[in-house]
Write a protein that holds these residues in place. Structure first.
Motif, PDB file in Angstrom:
ATOM      1  N   ALA A 178     -71.174  10.244 -59.971  1.00 55.41           N
ATOM      2  CA  ALA A 178     -72.398  10.525 -59.217  1.00 55.41           C
ATOM      3  C   ALA A 178     -72.137  11.310 -57.939  1.00 55.41           C
ATOM      4  N   TYR A 226     -73.658  18.958 -61.143  1.00 51.90           N
ATOM      5  CA  TYR A 226     -74.400  20.075 -61.739  1.00 51.90           C
ATOM      6  C   TYR A 226     -73.459  21.097 -62.371  1.00 51.90           C
ATOM      7  N   ALA A 255     -75.211   6.159 -62.432  1.00 52.89           N
ATOM      8  CA  ALA A 255     -75.770   6.855 -61.270  1.00 52.89           C
ATOM      9  C   ALA A 255     -75.668   8.370 -61.395  1.00 52.89           C
ATOM     10  N   SER A 256     -74.737   8.867 -62.211  1.00 50.69           N
ATOM     11  CA  SER A 256     -74.578  10.325 -62.324  1.00 50.69           C
ATOM     12  C   SER A 256     -75.777  10.973 -63.011  1.00 50.69           C
ATOM     13  N   LYS A 257     -76.567  10.175 -63.727  1.00 51.45           N
ATOM     14  CA  LYS A 257     -77.749  10.720 -64.408  1.00 51.45           C
ATOM     15  C   LYS A 257     -78.800  11.218 -63.419  1.00 51.45           C
ATOM     16  N   ASP A 258     -78.677  10.840 -62.141  1.00 50.87           N
ATOM     17  CA  ASP A 258     -79.589  11.349 -61.108  1.00 50.87           C
ATOM     18  C   ASP A 258     -79.266  12.786 -60.727  1.00 50.87           C
ATOM     19  N   PHE A 259     -78.070  13.275 -61.134  1.00 49.09           N
ATOM     20  CA  PHE A 259     -77.632  14.603 -60.738  1.00 49.09           C
ATOM     21  C   PHE A 259     -77.638  15.597 -61.901  1.00 49.09           C
ATOM     22  N   THR A 287     -78.685  15.642 -66.359  1.00 50.01           N
ATOM     23  CA  THR A 287     -79.236  14.790 -67.421  1.00 50.01           C
ATOM     24  C   THR A 287     -78.292  14.701 -68.620  1.00 50.01           C
ATOM     25  N   THR A 309     -73.267   6.477 -71.720  1.00 51.38           N
ATOM     26  CA  THR A 309     -73.483   6.032 -70.347  1.00 51.38           C
ATOM     27  C   THR A 309     -73.356   4.521 -70.176  1.00 51.38           C
TER      28      THR A 309
END
Length: 404
Positions: free
Chosen positions: A15, A20, A43-47, A49, A63
């Protein structure tokens, strides 16, 4: 083709804002011929998809330990299977939080479980703000991970998400891929070695449209070139006319037509070569006189006076210093005796014997059956195999000699 072609790469995404960049990273690995699977921290899914990375990798993105099905059934994502699948694992971006957990054996998400299960080489590319990267605990985490054998891909310096300028930017995807490729090559048995290979036939002109040639396809020489590159060597492939194709970052192809052209190119490169394998079927004779215009059919017979071509293999045997020189012999009778005579006369280190008496061997076939004879006249016979497997046998023999 690159050194990553056919390899399985497990990408761990954590995350950080640099997540990106992982879309481009996946794309580059796929372009190099690798298969990619992605494991993300929740948490990396916020940055970035999972859908993006799944689409690019053409594989599911993992995940969590369990995936819920349509009927509330749960499917187990095995961290052990993922760890065993990978040839190489990369954690990028690697945040300060994840670096700390990796270095201390904390296992509170699927990515960390996969890391702790991985049997392959692991690379990690940190990404964080300047002060976090310079903090003693982060430095300690990096040092510990390196002491475990993990490979550190240093961040670059530049403008960070906070607006500060300094170290902490995750290295650019292109440079990460290049870093991993170079690191893999450095660990290969023929790294830093230069290998010269000749392949295919030569065509000796009679007139502008006709020539004297043979049925060699170049398949064996091209298989040898690919094998040498897979072992980390810089390869110079000098090929006569052939329909075979090769694309590899470590192979430089030099095309020739005649025996004289092959002689010239071989001698151009030979002085800097460590290993030379002359598998080309070079013409023994060429027309003494070449007509500048097409010869018309005017008589029932036509005589063409032939003269010997230069013996490329013998010429290298005369001038070699520290080079390891390998020749080929294609025989139809008294095979062993003729091959040994050629080995000694031309000052070779190994000779690879093909017999046209063996079914499946010789020109144009996808297979070959060889016998290898060394300077002490030790004879090693091999069964009929694909030419790719034959190339592996030949290089195993060469490496046994040069690293003895």
């Amino acid at each position: 083709m690159s050194i990553l072609s056919g390899k399985n790469i497990l990408l761990g995404v954590t995350a950080g804002i640099a997540a990106y960049k992982t879309a481009n990273l996946v794309r580059l690995f796929i372009k190099e011929g690798a298969s990619v699977k992605v494991v993300m921290t929740p948490a990396s899914k916020d940055f970035v998809t999972p859908l993006t990375l799944s689409t690019l990798s053409k594989n599911p993105v993992y995940t969590t330990f369990f995936e819920k099905g349509e009927e509330e059934t749960e499917e187990w994502n095995s961290h052990v299977d993922l760890g065993l699948w990978a040839n190489y694992m990369l954690v990028a971006p690697a945040t300060a939080n994840t670096l700390s957990k990796m270095s201390n054996g904390v296992c509170d998400n699927l990515l960390l479980a996969v890391y702790l299960s991985a049997k392959c080489k692991v690379y990690f590319a940190p990404a964080m703000d300047l002060d976090m990267y310079q903090h003693p605990t982060t430095k300690k985490s990096i040092e510990k991970l390196q002491s475990f054998g993990n490979i550190f891909i240093p961040p670059s310096s530049g403008e960070l998400a906070s607006g500060l300028i300094g170290e902490g930017r995750m290295e650019e995807p292109e440079k990460i891929v290049s870093f991993i490729e170079n690191d893999i090559i450095k660990g290969l048995p023929l790294y830093s070695k230069k290998v010269l290979i000749t392949a295919g036939p030569t065509y000796e002109a009679i007139d502008p449209v006709r020539f004297i040639g043979n049925h060699s396809s170049g398949k064996m020489g091209f298989a040898l070139a690919k094998k040498a590159a897979s072992l980390g060597a810089q390869v110079y492939l000098i090929s006569g006319p052939s329909n075979e194709k090769v694309s590899h970052s470590l192979i430089q192809r030099i095309d020739v037509v005649s025996a004289q052209e092959m002689y010239t190119e071989v001698h151009t490169y030979f002085k800097d070569i460590d290993i030379a394998i002359l598998s080309a079927a070079v013409a023994d004779y060429r027309p003494k006189n070449v007509s500048l215009t097409k010869i018309k059919k005017s008589t029932n017979t036509m005589n063409i006076e032939l003269v010997k071509t230069k013996d490329i293999l013998a010429s290298l045997g005369e001038i070699k210093k520290n080079q390891f020189l390998v020749g080929f012999a294609l025989e139809t009778d008294n095979e062993i005796e003729n091959a040994i005579a050629k080995l000694n006369k031309k000052n070779l280190d190994l000779i690879v014997l093909n017999s046209l008496q063996d079914k499946g061997a010789g020109f144009k076939n996808e297979t070959n059956k060889i016998t290898i004879i060394d300077k002490s006249e030790k004879i090693s016979e091999f069964s009929l195999k694909s030419k790719a497997m034959v190339a592996e046998d030949i290089f195993n023999e060469i490496m046994n000699k040069i690293y003895a």
